[in-house]
Write an enzyme that holds these catalytic residues in place. Structure first.
Site, PDB file in Angstrom:
ATOM      1  N   ARG A  20      49.131  44.090  53.449  1.00 36.87           N
ATOM      2  CA  ARG A  20      48.350  44.118  54.696  1.00 36.87           C
ATOM      3  C   ARG A  20      49.208  44.520  55.877  1.00 36.87           C
ATOM      4  O   ARG A  20      48.804  45.350  56.695  1.00 36.87           O
ATOM      5  CB  ARG A  20      47.705  42.758  54.986  1.00 36.87           C
ATOM      6  CG  ARG A  20      46.446  42.502  54.211  1.00 36.87           C
ATOM      7  CD  ARG A  20      45.856  41.172  54.594  1.00 36.87           C
ATOM      8  NE  ARG A  20      46.872  40.125  54.425  1.00 36.87           N
ATOM      9  CZ  ARG A  20      46.778  38.906  54.896  1.00 36.87           C
ATOM     10  NH1 ARG A  20      45.732  38.546  55.595  1.00 36.87           N
ATOM     11  NH2 ARG A  20      47.715  38.025  54.674  1.00 36.87           N
ATOM     12  N   ASN A  38      42.708  40.815  53.067  1.00 35.14           N
ATOM     13  CA  ASN A  38      42.753  40.445  51.659  1.00 35.14           C
ATOM     14  C   ASN A  38      41.364  40.020  51.221  1.00 35.14           C
ATOM     15  O   ASN A  38      40.552  39.579  52.023  1.00 35.14           O
ATOM     16  CB  ASN A  38      43.713  39.279  51.429  1.00 35.14           C
ATOM     17  CG  ASN A  38      45.159  39.699  51.410  1.00 35.14           C
ATOM     18  OD1 ASN A  38      45.484  40.873  51.290  1.00 35.14           O
ATOM     19  ND2 ASN A  38      46.054  38.732  51.543  1.00 35.14           N
TER      20      ASN A  38
END
Length: 93
Positions: A20, A38
């Site tokens: 991320r 996520n």
């Protein structure tokens, strides 16, 4: 130049490896809008919006990701609505 927006699902070993943060850094460096988060299924989901060639390059880069990632698949679908503003990291869904 045309603006393109894509919704991307990334699978493989993409959680717990900085994916991320890497995605956000790459998107910001490329001047893209959108978000990354996520997923509880172990994948990562993102939306990228910007110049078509830049979005295409970002989607291609997602196949590699950060050094510890092991990407299995990157599936991208076109979206009609463009994202605006700063790229952001969203909570897990």
């Amino acid at each position: 130049m045309a603006v393109r927006t894509v919704h991307v699902m990334i699978s493989g070993r993409v959680q717990g490896v900085g994916y991320r943060a890497w995605t956000a850094d790459e998107a910001v460096a490329r001047g893209l809008s959108g978000w990354v988060r996520n997923r509880r299924d172990g994948g990562v989901e993102a939306v990228f919006s910007g110049q078509a060639a830049t979005v295409d390059a970002m989607v291609a880069a997602c196949s590699g990701g950060p050094p510890l990632a092991a990407v299995r698949a990157v599936d991208a679908e076109e979206r009609e609505l463009a994202e605006e503003g700063a790229f952001r990291v969203l909570p897990t869904v």
